[in-house]
Enzyme design. Structure first.
Site, mmCIF file in Angstrom:
data_model
loop_
_atom_site.group_PDB
_atom_site.id
_atom_site.type_symbol
_atom_site.label_atom_id
_atom_site.label_comp_id
_atom_site.label_asym_id
_atom_site.label_seq_id
_atom_site.Cartn_x
_atom_site.Cartn_y
_atom_site.Cartn_z
ATOM 1 N N VAL A 196 13.509 -6.297 9.549
ATOM 2 C CA VAL A 196 13.863 -5.789 10.873
ATOM 3 C C VAL A 196 13.682 -6.882 11.919
ATOM 4 O O VAL A 196 12.645 -7.543 11.984
ATOM 5 C CB VAL A 196 12.999 -4.573 11.253
ATOM 6 N N ASP B 137 -5.930 2.810 20.700
ATOM 7 C CA ASP B 137 -6.346 1.987 19.573
ATOM 8 C C ASP B 137 -6.331 2.889 18.348
ATOM 9 O O ASP B 137 -7.191 3.761 18.197
ATOM 10 C CB ASP B 137 -7.755 1.440 19.824
ATOM 11 N N TYR C 8 -0.682 -7.060 3.623
ATOM 12 C CA TYR C 8 0.320 -6.157 4.201
ATOM 13 C C TYR C 8 0.906 -5.255 3.109
ATOM 14 O O TYR C 8 1.042 -4.037 3.306
ATOM 15 C CB TYR C 8 1.419 -6.992 4.858
ATOM 16 N N ASN D 11 3.381 4.552 13.888
ATOM 17 C CA ASN D 11 4.206 3.356 13.708
ATOM 18 C C ASN D 11 3.440 2.050 13.902
ATOM 19 O O ASN D 11 3.897 1.000 13.457
ATOM 20 C CB ASN D 11 5.375 3.424 14.701
ATOM 21 N N ILE E 91 10.032 -1.664 16.814
ATOM 22 C CA ILE E 91 10.469 -0.417 16.191
ATOM 23 C C ILE E 91 9.958 0.791 16.959
ATOM 24 O O ILE E 91 10.683 1.769 17.170
ATOM 25 C CB ILE E 91 10.014 -0.360 14.720
ATOM 26 N N THR F 127 12.543 -7.982 14.967
ATOM 27 C CA THR F 127 11.587 -7.601 15.994
ATOM 28 C C THR F 127 10.742 -8.820 16.364
ATOM 29 O O THR F 127 10.773 -9.840 15.665
ATOM 30 C CB THR F 127 10.634 -6.500 15.487
ATOM 31 N N LYS G 9 0.746 -1.152 2.975
ATOM 32 C CA LYS G 9 1.943 -0.309 2.990
ATOM 33 C C LYS G 9 2.085 0.517 1.713
ATOM 34 O O LYS G 9 2.592 1.652 1.762
ATOM 35 C CB LYS G 9 3.182 -1.166 3.236
#
Length: 256
Positions: free
Chosen positions: A185, A59, A152, A85, A14, A187, A156
């Site tokens: 997505v 980083d 995760y 991102n 992304i 990826t 988020k």
């Protein structure tokens, strides 16, 4: 006047698509990634090379590193947009999830957004730029009904809340802060997740992929470019009166 945007985690996926979308719209892009070689490779392949695109290893969990990049860009080029991102994921059943993985996920996905956003905003305020900050969240930041990604999901949800808090405080400086919430997505990160989820579900990666498509009303997996175009809008003049939003970009896979 040339506009400059910094994009983190832009060495692939992304982030790379966001860098390309911004370059196509006449932004000078500073491509950053933990992998400095990957960042450089993306920067040298961007359209409109005469814009002076650059790259840097970064980083995002290091406040000092983020501050150094933001200060350098703001002083030399002007910092008009920052896209946080960079992100990671691991898949485990909640009962088996190692605390170490939770700490890694939160460090990159949430702390990274905090320290990078703070660094960018400080430089925008210092230089008097009414800029734009965009954070990459996820549709997993709007619903907990996501299997095997508890850490995760937590990170988020945090990004969505942090985006609102930043937007509220930075509004007086004319700085907009929004986030995008992608869905399934296609990826390299998703490819890894397909294998992990297939093993956890006792099925195949293709079977998991078919489930994702079936859950998406528009009938296909999301492409990185779908997210990139939304980010390009949020940093554009067309979005100057939009702030504190979590924009769903998921083909209808989750509607709120």
């Amino acid at each position: 006047m040339s506009r400059t945007a910094v994009v983190t985690g832009a060495g692939s996926g992304i982030g790379r698509a966001i860098a390309h979308a911004l370059a196509q719209r006449d932004w000078r892009v500073v491509v950053t990634d933990l992998d400095g070689d990957a960042a450089e490779s993306v920067a040298t392949a961007l359209p409109h090379q005469d814009a002076g695109h650059e790259s840097a290893a970064l980083d995002v969990t290091s406040a000092d590193a983020a501050s150094a990049v933001a200060a350098d860009v703001a002083s030399r080029l002007g910092l008009h947009a920052w896209v946080s991102n960079a992100g990671i994921s691991f898949m485990h059943r909640f009962l088996d999830a190692p605390v170490e993985r939770y700490e890694q996920t939160m460090a990159v996905n949430l702390k990274g957004v905090f320290v990078c956003g703070q660094a960018a905003a400080r430089e925008m305020v210092r230089t008097g730029v009414a800029g734009a900050i965009v954070n990459t969240a996820s549709m997993a930041g709007k619903q907990g009904r996501v299997p095997f990604l508890s850490d995760y999901v937590a990170s988020k949800f945090g990004v969505v809340g942090l985006t609102q808090a930043m937007a509220y405080e930075l509004g007086e400086h004319g700085i907009t802060v929004n986030c995008v919430c992608p869905g399934f997505v296609e990826t390299p990160m998703q490819s890894r997740e397909l294998e992990w989820e297939a093993e956890l579900r006792g099925t195949t990666a293709d079977g998991v992929r078919d489930m994702m498509i079936a859950d998406t009303p528009l009938g296909r997996l999301e492409q990185p470019e779908d997210v990139a175009r939304a980010v390009a809008f949020l940093v554009s003049e067309d979005a100057r009166f939009i702030t504190g939003e979590a924009l769903a970009v998921n083909g209808g896979a989750y509607m709120d």
